[in-house]
Design an enzyme around this catalytic site. Sequence first.
Site, mmCIF file in Angstrom:
data_model
loop_
_atom_site.group_PDB
_atom_site.id
_atom_site.type_symbol
_atom_site.label_atom_id
_atom_site.label_comp_id
_atom_site.label_asym_id
_atom_site.label_seq_id
_atom_site.Cartn_x
_atom_site.Cartn_y
_atom_site.Cartn_z
ATOM 1 N N ASN A 136 14.580 4.762 -7.292
ATOM 2 C CA ASN A 136 13.961 5.590 -8.765
ATOM 3 C C ASN A 136 14.720 7.277 -8.376
ATOM 4 O OD1 ASN A 136 12.328 5.845 -6.105
ATOM 5 N ND2 ASN A 136 10.655 6.619 -7.349
ATOM 6 N N GLY A 207 9.647 3.036 -0.559
ATOM 7 C CA GLY A 207 9.624 1.989 -1.674
ATOM 8 C C GLY A 207 8.529 1.266 -1.882
ATOM 9 N N GLU A 229 6.451 5.189 3.158
ATOM 10 C CA GLU A 229 6.366 6.030 2.030
ATOM 11 C C GLU A 229 6.199 4.936 0.760
ATOM 12 O OE1 GLU A 229 5.486 9.296 1.997
ATOM 13 O OE2 GLU A 229 6.068 9.955 3.708
ATOM 14 N N CYS A 263 6.864 7.755 -7.799
ATOM 15 C CA CYS A 263 5.773 7.534 -6.772
ATOM 16 C C CYS A 263 4.555 8.323 -7.074
ATOM 17 C CB CYS A 263 6.001 7.507 -5.506
ATOM 18 S SG CYS A 263 6.600 8.903 -4.705
HETATM 19 P P1 NAD Z 1 11.852 -1.764 -2.952
HETATM 20 O O1 NAD Z 1 10.491 -1.860 -1.982
HETATM 21 O O2 NAD Z 1 11.871 -3.112 -3.839
HETATM 22 O O3 NAD Z 1 12.848 -1.638 -2.430
HETATM 23 C C1 NAD Z 1 13.276 -0.504 -1.488
HETATM 24 C C2 NAD Z 1 14.018 -0.932 -0.327
HETATM 25 O O4 NAD Z 1 13.804 -1.757 0.501
HETATM 26 C C3 NAD Z 1 15.620 -1.044 -1.205
HETATM 27 O O5 NAD Z 1 16.610 -0.614 -0.590
HETATM 28 C C4 NAD Z 1 15.664 -2.571 -0.984
HETATM 29 O O6 NAD Z 1 16.888 -3.041 -0.679
HETATM 30 C C5 NAD Z 1 15.118 -2.788 0.455
HETATM 31 N N1 NAD Z 1 14.332 -4.029 0.590
HETATM 32 C C6 NAD Z 1 13.891 -4.890 -0.008
HETATM 33 N N2 NAD Z 1 13.405 -5.782 0.827
HETATM 34 C C7 NAD Z 1 13.531 -5.477 2.119
HETATM 35 C C8 NAD Z 1 13.239 -6.238 3.176
HETATM 36 N N3 NAD Z 1 12.726 -7.333 3.204
HETATM 37 N N4 NAD Z 1 13.502 -5.731 4.343
HETATM 38 C C9 NAD Z 1 14.003 -4.309 4.460
HETATM 39 N N5 NAD Z 1 14.485 -3.833 3.401
HETATM 40 C C10 NAD Z 1 14.148 -4.262 2.075
HETATM 41 O O7 NAD Z 1 11.212 -0.542 -3.889
HETATM 42 P P2 NAD Z 1 11.933 -0.178 -5.103
HETATM 43 O O8 NAD Z 1 11.468 -0.968 -6.247
HETATM 44 O O9 NAD Z 1 13.228 0.210 -5.050
HETATM 45 O O10 NAD Z 1 11.349 1.556 -5.503
HETATM 46 C C11 NAD Z 1 10.054 1.437 -6.284
HETATM 47 C C12 NAD Z 1 8.913 1.399 -5.361
HETATM 48 O O11 NAD Z 1 8.945 2.937 -4.344
HETATM 49 C C13 NAD Z 1 7.579 2.017 -5.964
HETATM 50 O O12 NAD Z 1 6.593 1.229 -5.420
HETATM 51 C C14 NAD Z 1 7.326 3.441 -5.579
HETATM 52 O O13 NAD Z 1 5.891 3.919 -5.732
HETATM 53 C C15 NAD Z 1 7.891 3.693 -4.419
HETATM 54 N N6 NAD Z 1 8.476 5.113 -3.974
HETATM 55 C C16 NAD Z 1 7.291 5.536 -3.117
HETATM 56 C C17 NAD Z 1 7.813 7.061 -2.621
HETATM 57 C C18 NAD Z 1 6.845 7.694 -1.761
HETATM 58 O O14 NAD Z 1 7.478 9.062 -1.148
HETATM 59 N N7 NAD Z 1 5.627 7.185 -1.223
HETATM 60 C C19 NAD Z 1 8.768 7.396 -3.416
HETATM 61 C C20 NAD Z 1 9.627 6.924 -4.279
HETATM 62 C C21 NAD Z 1 9.270 5.600 -4.617
#
Ligand code: NAD
Length: 475
Positions: A136, A207, A229, A263
């Site tokens: 994002n 994520g 996070e 987020c």
């Molecule tokens: P996601 O969890 O699908 O992916 C995040 C990252 O994790 C990617 O780089 C992905 O390749 C990697 N990944 C996926 N599966 C994995 C595994 N099994 N092991 C290790 N790595 C793995 O998240 P997204 O869809 O890219 O992002 C959106 C989410 O992120 C939303 O839920 C949002 O709220 C959250 N987010 C949180 C914050 C915060 O600071 N709290 C900030 C931004 C986004």
Amino acid sequence: MTVMSARNPRTGELDYEFVVSSRADIAAEAARLRAAQPAWEALGPEDRAQVLLRFADAVEAAAPQLAEALAIDTGRHAIAAIEVDGLARSLRRWAERGPALIAGLDREAKPSASPGFEIRADYTAFPLFGAIAPWNFPIVLSHIDAVPALMAGCAALVKPSEVTPRFVEPMLEVLAQVPELPLAYVMGGADVGQALIEEVDYICFTGSTATGKKVAEAAARQLIPANLELGGKDPMIVTANADPEWAARIALRSSIVATGQACQSIERIFVAREIAEPFLAALADAAKAVAITFPDPRKGHIGPFIFPSQGQKVQEQIDDALARGARVLSGGRVENLDGGVYLRPTVMADVSSDMAVMQEETFGPVLPVTVFDDLEQAVVQANNTDYGLSAAVLAGSTAEAAKIGMQLEAGAISLQDGALTSMVSDATNHSRKASGLGPSRMGDEGLLRFLRRRAIIIQTGEALPIDAYREGQNS
Ligand code: NAD
């Protein structure tokens, strides 16, 4: 060699290919960074700060190329420029704050509370830091933890999201100008994320909550710290004493910036019955005045969904709410325009807590509004979520807002505005419930977490003889 494709969110086309890092590539990058780290840490904070400043200069000089790559991946131009600028500012901020912070650590020898000993502390960085980032805010979230880790003396290995990989190519050219900086990227999806965790000494993950749990499990197998996070379902409470038009303007911005793909977006609004009518009218009017950035990507406020299935998920939440009796006051239909997936700001009334739009993270420009008669009940409802990322209160005064804010279960509370966490970098916060785990990435803790304390314990009297432990001597 495995190749992955990235999708252009404006055209829907898979128009970019990149090579996925193999196990051997990841191990080799990790080994190279580990070999470079001792010299990096030995440079000392002042000299490391100078290198970070040179990196900031190089990022600024390459800002057009970085922002252009980012704009293709995210479908947004203004925010792409803000992200690149945000990285440069973060480098400058940590370069300024880091040396004083590290110099100010307590290293004085002092008498221990246990008589006969003197103690002091010594600090060393975790050698290899790892980050896994979401799509994002690809540049900001790939570096938000890496920059303070580098300042602390760690080497850093970062895995950006496979959905938004394009900035890495121009970034490698920037990095080539700062060869002493031990920072590198690995490319790919879940498998590469898992392999990265096996190589590093500390992992920071940003994520979804579901993936965060998998990262925490993998980190536990390696016995390394994991900072998570994660997602949110942030509430905003608007009291009877708030000005309804002012509150509507704030609620709208706090919910729809970046098409709601943030987020800390406001995803649930609770408004007092006394001002509900003018508030909803102002909110719907303001929402209808927001333009999507189509057909001209440089005109309008909100762009396409970065991840196409996100649009489908958001539509399902809206349809579920409509089927259960909600009303749509603006927007409401995901549109497919020339391959891009868009949603105009969607204000919904008559929502209830059993609807998916009130329970699950939406990650889109949707504003479900609940009218309340009893403030205490509104607080209970606001806290009725698995998440605890952040929250906001709009009231007649800061004092009134603060009183309510203190009752909200979240790591950061915005008063008299919304979604302020992304605008300040020095407010230490700890996410609650399913929104995260670990020390704060904001504030001084953002750097201090990467320094391990070593206790130096000095015998100042006589060392204990083994006879002190002889069995039976006191009987
Ligand atoms: P996601 O969890 O699908 O992916 C995040 C990252 O994790 C990617 O780089 C992905 O390749 C990697 N990944 C996926 N599966 C994995 C595994 N099994 N092991 C290790 N790595 C793995 O998240 P997204 O869809 O890219 O992002 C959106 C989410 O992120 C939303 O839920 C949002 O709220 C959250 N987010 C949180 C914050 C915060 O600071 N709290 C900030 C931004 C986004």
